[in-house]
Design a protein around this motif. Structure first.
Motif, PDB file in Angstrom:
ATOM      1  N   LEU A 335       0.939  -1.244  -0.159  1.00 40.52           N
ATOM      2  CA  LEU A 335      -0.071  -0.051  -0.227  1.00 40.52           C
ATOM      3  C   LEU A 335       0.876   1.237  -0.084  1.00 40.52           C
ATOM      4  N   GLY A 336       0.875   1.962  -1.268  1.00 37.59           N
ATOM      5  CA  GLY A 336       1.654   3.275  -1.293  1.00 37.59           C
ATOM      6  C   GLY A 336       1.253   4.363  -1.137  1.00 37.59           C
ATOM      7  N   PHE A 337       1.651   5.267  -0.469  1.00 37.88           N
ATOM      8  CA  PHE A 337       1.151   6.853  -0.163  1.00 37.88           C
ATOM      9  C   PHE A 337       1.876   7.935  -0.974  1.00 37.88           C
ATOM     10  N   TYR A 338       1.213   8.802  -1.718  1.00 34.14           N
ATOM     11  CA  TYR A 338       1.569   9.998  -2.350  1.00 34.14           C
ATOM     12  C   TYR A 338       2.094  10.725  -1.281  1.00 34.14           C
ATOM     13  N   THR A 339       3.554  10.760  -0.955  1.00 34.90           N
ATOM     14  CA  THR A 339       4.104  11.274   0.182  1.00 34.90           C
ATOM     15  C   THR A 339       4.223  13.003  -0.124  1.00 34.90           C
ATOM     16  N   ASP A 340       4.103  13.536  -1.521  1.00 32.37           N
ATOM     17  CA  ASP A 340       4.340  14.861  -1.798  1.00 32.37           C
ATOM     18  C   ASP A 340       3.094  15.679  -1.543  1.00 32.37           C
ATOM     19  N   ARG A 341       1.932  15.143  -1.417  1.00 34.91           N
ATOM     20  CA  ARG A 341       0.797  15.866  -1.147  1.00 34.91           C
ATOM     21  C   ARG A 341      -0.243  15.643  -0.192  1.00 34.91           C
ATOM     22  N   GLN A 342      -1.101  16.474   0.362  1.00 41.28           N
ATOM     23  CA  GLN A 342      -2.090  16.045   1.349  1.00 41.28           C
ATOM     24  C   GLN A 342      -2.831  14.736   0.842  1.00 41.28           C
ATOM     25  N   PRO A 343      -3.294  13.958   1.697  1.00 41.62           N
ATOM     26  CA  PRO A 343      -3.094  14.207   3.342  1.00 41.62           C
ATOM     27  C   PRO A 343      -1.961  13.270   3.789  1.00 41.62           C
ATOM     28  N   PHE A 344      -0.869  12.604   2.914  1.00 46.95           N
ATOM     29  CA  PHE A 344      -0.164  11.618   3.080  1.00 46.95           C
ATOM     30  C   PHE A 344       1.349  12.438   3.215  1.00 46.95           C
ATOM     31  N   ASN A 345       1.226  13.864   2.938  1.00 46.52           N
ATOM     32  CA  ASN A 345       2.489  14.356   3.014  1.00 46.52           C
ATOM     33  C   ASN A 345       3.022  14.483   4.508  1.00 46.52           C
ATOM     34  N   LYS A 346       1.878  14.097   5.299  1.00 46.90           N
ATOM     35  CA  LYS A 346       2.294  14.310   6.913  1.00 46.90           C
ATOM     36  C   LYS A 346       2.784  12.686   7.485  1.00 46.90           C
ATOM     37  N   ALA A 348       2.468  11.803  10.459  1.00 42.46           N
ATOM     38  CA  ALA A 348       1.590  11.203  11.484  1.00 42.46           C
ATOM     39  C   ALA A 348       0.382  10.635  10.757  1.00 42.46           C
ATOM     40  N   VAL A 349      -0.066  11.033   9.369  1.00 41.96           N
ATOM     41  CA  VAL A 349      -1.181  10.430   8.760  1.00 41.96           C
ATOM     42  C   VAL A 349      -0.977   9.250   8.507  1.00 41.96           C
ATOM     43  N   ARG A 350       0.363   8.955   7.653  1.00 43.56           N
ATOM     44  CA  ARG A 350       0.670   7.820   7.148  1.00 43.56           C
ATOM     45  C   ARG A 350       0.986   6.683   8.339  1.00 43.56           C
ATOM     46  N   GLN A 351       1.397   7.047   9.432  1.00 41.76           N
ATOM     47  CA  GLN A 351       1.589   6.436  10.545  1.00 41.76           C
ATOM     48  C   GLN A 351       0.188   5.660  11.011  1.00 41.76           C
ATOM     49  N   ALA A 352      -0.718   6.766  10.851  1.00 39.65           N
ATOM     50  CA  ALA A 352      -2.048   6.397  11.454  1.00 39.65           C
ATOM     51  C   ALA A 352      -2.761   5.442  10.940  1.00 39.65           C
ATOM     52  N   VAL A 353      -2.672   5.661   9.296  1.00 37.76           N
ATOM     53  CA  VAL A 353      -3.213   4.289   8.596  1.00 37.76           C
ATOM     54  C   VAL A 353      -2.367   3.026   8.801  1.00 37.76           C
ATOM     55  N   ALA A 354      -1.143   3.078   8.989  1.00 42.85           N
ATOM     56  CA  ALA A 354      -0.405   1.871   9.213  1.00 42.85           C
ATOM     57  C   ALA A 354      -0.952   1.351  10.595  1.00 42.85           C
ATOM     58  N   CYS A 355      -0.940   2.077  11.572  1.00 40.09           N
ATOM     59  CA  CYS A 355      -1.401   1.597  12.748  1.00 40.09           C
ATOM     60  C   CYS A 355      -3.156   1.029  12.668  1.00 40.09           C
ATOM     61  N   SER A 356      -3.815   1.320  11.869  1.00 44.34           N
ATOM     62  CA  SER A 356      -5.074   0.916  12.141  1.00 44.34           C
ATOM     63  C   SER A 356      -5.361  -0.549  11.026  1.00 44.34           C
ATOM     64  N   LEU A 357      -4.155  -0.703  10.330  1.00 46.10           N
ATOM     65  CA  LEU A 357      -4.410  -1.987   9.660  1.00 46.10           C
ATOM     66  C   LEU A 357      -3.873  -3.246  10.217  1.00 46.10           C
ATOM     67  N   ASN A 358      -4.276  -4.235  10.554  1.00 48.33           N
ATOM     68  CA  ASN A 358      -3.888  -5.550  10.826  1.00 48.33           C
ATOM     69  C   ASN A 358      -3.903  -6.472   9.574  1.00 48.33           C
ATOM     70  N   HIS A 359      -2.913  -5.982   8.715  1.00 45.43           N
ATOM     71  CA  HIS A 359      -2.702  -6.481   7.536  1.00 45.43           C
ATOM     72  C   HIS A 359      -2.454  -8.085   7.673  1.00 45.43           C
ATOM     73  N   GLN A 404      -5.639  12.887  15.374  1.00 47.36           N
ATOM     74  CA  GLN A 404      -5.682  13.994  16.107  1.00 47.36           C
ATOM     75  C   GLN A 404      -4.533  14.901  16.119  1.00 47.36           C
ATOM     76  N   GLU A 405      -3.557  14.643  16.296  1.00 44.33           N
ATOM     77  CA  GLU A 405      -2.312  15.485  16.308  1.00 44.33           C
ATOM     78  C   GLU A 405      -2.126  15.958  14.940  1.00 44.33           C
ATOM     79  N   ALA A 406      -2.340  15.191  13.736  1.00 45.20           N
ATOM     80  CA  ALA A 406      -2.362  15.718  12.430  1.00 45.20           C
ATOM     81  C   ALA A 406      -3.367  16.565  12.126  1.00 45.20           C
ATOM     82  N   GLY A 407      -4.411  16.978  13.011  1.00 49.66           N
ATOM     83  CA  GLY A 407      -5.322  17.901  12.649  1.00 49.66           C
ATOM     84  C   GLY A 407      -6.743  17.202  12.121  1.00 49.66           C
ATOM     85  N   TYR A 408      -6.899  15.671  12.062  1.00 49.16           N
ATOM     86  CA  TYR A 408      -7.902  15.011  11.719  1.00 49.16           C
ATOM     87  C   TYR A 408      -8.732  14.528  12.819  1.00 49.16           C
TER      88      TYR A 408
END
Length: 577
Positions: A335-346, A348-359, A404-408
């Motif tokens: 699962l790849g994220f576009y790290t150069d634009r919102q929302p995954f340029n942050k 904390a957001v990338r980490q939040a999605v990774a923490c939410s998935l028991n892949h 929450q830390e990332a503003g979402y």
């Protein structure tokens, strides 16, 4: 009367039948002689008729023909043939999903062709069977200059191509030049990848050859082990094409191509092979697109090895007493994220999605035992892999805090693009996987819109950078960590479209560059360990899984290995009777 039986092979069914015929004749002769003696005394007409009938039966036994090789093969039950001397010719029949389009290493790009090529041709080095580790082959040793620009190979002596031409430094040079000449045709091949670092090749003496590189490139040995474009072919490559298979150059491998037979492609043992002679006399590759048919043919004795199976099929065969094999592929699904634009340029957001998935749990529910859940960016057989290097753990409470830390504070929404097709790392298709990930994330206040395309359209969507994240994968060419980490995450890979995440980390760039320039395995191991730690921390992607190769053999087959490369080499495979 004395019968002398000819010399026989008691393991050959035809010879056993012939012995039975002789024995039958012997018994009938004795019986007839006894009746004849008795009847000459008693002269009863009824017994005389019985004597005549038994004589006719004996004649039938005597004139019964032996089964021909063609008749044996037609039955599909005996994978042996006999030559004119009556000797057993051991043939192993292997069925695969894929078709064979060419036997020319320069043109080969598909799995079906590469599997045959790996048994006909050899390179200076090769992958140790069953692994992704490099070992000597047509070169007995090599040296790399301190600057990493010159590779000097000492060639094996006494090796000949299938056409009898000696393998030497000039033949190696000619072979490489032939591969490079194919680039001018503009056809897609592995030549441009394998020889991209090559500046020139130089003959030092009859058994010494030098490769001069444009820049240091430590995975070069792995490139030379690939059966695509790297094998050494005979200088006599102008022979006519055979059976529409395209150019058919001659190699030095344990088998040579012997033509089409019974709908398959026949390889015969190389009688002048430089190493231990192949255990089997013949290998017959057949293409059977339907996996269930491959299973049935194995159960029916029509084939000896079935490749490209599912876990469920191998479980069924194992229950019936058939040996089964499994190997982890040289690939990743991620699962790849576009790290150069919102929302995954942050981060904390990338980490939040990774923490939410028991892949791992998701894959075990979707396709149990069909893929291997990933611990990190590298498959288990690749240099630098370590089981203790893990990605961010499943931690839903931490995910909420990170959002929450990332503003979402009201949750996160994003679009995930994927493919509809089946891939080795996604056996049920990318859309099925994407929807499973979306369901899992929904429980963590993360809404995912899934947008799926057929494979070719999906790759075009990636080029347009649609969506916010994507499901994709990578099948390694040479099994080196550089082919995963540098190829997919280095900054200079953005322009050619391979670094789709557009992730950049200066510290990682230094490490990946160093991994290319040093040839010491221990140093490279440490470099790629540090690189993975950075990647796991920054989460430009979440590596989900690796493919699993499944195969099964008949109980009579011995020595068969399933490799991470999925190109089985058959010279050590035998079949007991």
């Amino acid at each position: 009367m004395i019968y002398i039986l000819p010399k026989t092979n008691i393991k050959d069914p035809l010879e056993i039948k012939r012995i039975f015929n002789y024995f039958t004749v012997f018994v009938y002769y004795g019986y007839l002689k006894a009746i004849y003696t008795w009847e000459m005394i008693n002269m009863k007409p009824l017994n005389l008729l019985a004597c005549i009938l038994l004589s006719l039966l004996t004649l039938v036994v005597l004139v019964q023909p032996r089964l021909s090789e063609q008749e044996l093969q037609t039955t599909g039950q005996v994978s042996e043939s006999t030559d004119n001397t009556g000797a057993v010719n051991k043939r192993i029949i292997i069925a695969q999903e894929y078709t064979v389009s060419t036997l020319d290493p320069t043109a080969a790009t598909n799995t079906g062709s590469i599997r045959l090529i790996a048994n006909i041709f050899e390179g200076l080095v090769r992958f140790n069977p069953g692994t992704a580790q490099i070992e000597p082959c047509l070169a007995t040793s090599w040296k790399v200059s301190e600057d990493g620009l010159t590779y000097t190979f000492s060639l094996r002596r006494g090796v000949s191509f299938h056409d009898g031409i000696a393998m030497d430094a000039s033949a190696v040079q000619s072979s490489v030049q032939r591969q490079l000449a194919s680039l001018a045709s503009g056809t897609t091949s592995y030549t441009d990848f394998i020889y991209a670092p090559l500046d020139k090749i130089k003959v030092i003496d009859q058994y010494t050859v030098e490769f001069h590189l444009k820049y240091p490139y430590s995975p070069f040995l792995n490139n030379l082990a690939m059966p695509m474009a790297a094998p050494v072919v005979s200088p006599a490559t102008s022979r006519p094409a055979r059976d529409k298979l395209g150019v058919h150059p001659t190699g030095t491998g344990p088998f040579y191509y012997a033509g089409k037979i019974n709908g398959g492609l026949l390889l015969k043992a190389n009688p002048n092979y430089w190493n231990d002679p192949p255990s089997a006399d013949e290998i017959l590759f057949i293409s059977e697109p339907k996996a269930d048919q491959r299973v049935q043919k194995l159960l029916g004795g029509q084939i000896d090895i079935a490749l490209d199976l599912t876990f469920a099929q191998t479980a069924q065969l194992r229950f019936k007493g058939y040996p089964v094999l499994r190997a982890t592929g040289l690939d990743i699904g991620y699962l790849g994220f576009y790290t150069d634009r919102q929302p995954f340029n942050k981060l904390a957001v990338r980490q939040a999605v990774a923490c939410s998935l028991n892949h791992q749990d998701i894959f075990e529910k979707l396709w149990p035992q069909e893929t291997r859940p990933a611990h990190g960016p590298l498959p288990p057989t690749v240099l630098g892999y370590s089981a203790d290097l893990t990605q961010i753990d499943f931690a839903p409470d931490k995910a909420a805090q990170l959002l929450q830390e990332a503003g979402y504070t009201n949750g996160l929404s994003f679009t995930l693009i994927t493919y509809t097709d089946i891939r080795p790392y996604s056996p049920g298709g990318g859309q099925v996987l994407a929807e499973a990930l979306a369901r899992s994330l929904a429980g963590q206040n993360i809404t995912v819109k899934v947008q799926a395309y057929p494979w070719q359209q999906f790759k075009q969507a990636l080029t347009r950078r649609e969506g916010d994240a994507f499901l994709y994968g990578w099948i390694s060419d040479n099994g080196d960590p550089d082919n995963f980490l540098y190829t997919l995450l280095a900054e200079n890979q953005v322009k050619n479209g391979l670094n789709i995440t557009r992730y950049h980390n200066t510290e990682l760039e230094i490490l990946l560059g160093g991994g290319r320039q040093t040839n010491d395995p221990k140093t490279r191991q440490q470099i790629y360990r540090q690189a993975q730690q950075i990647i796991n921390r920054d989460v430009p992607w979440l590596i989900l899984d690796h493919s699993l190769h499944h195969a099964a053999t008949s109980p009579q087959v011995q020595g068969f290995l399933l490799s991470p490369t999925d190109w089985p080499v058959m010279n050590r495979v035998s079949k007991v009777q």
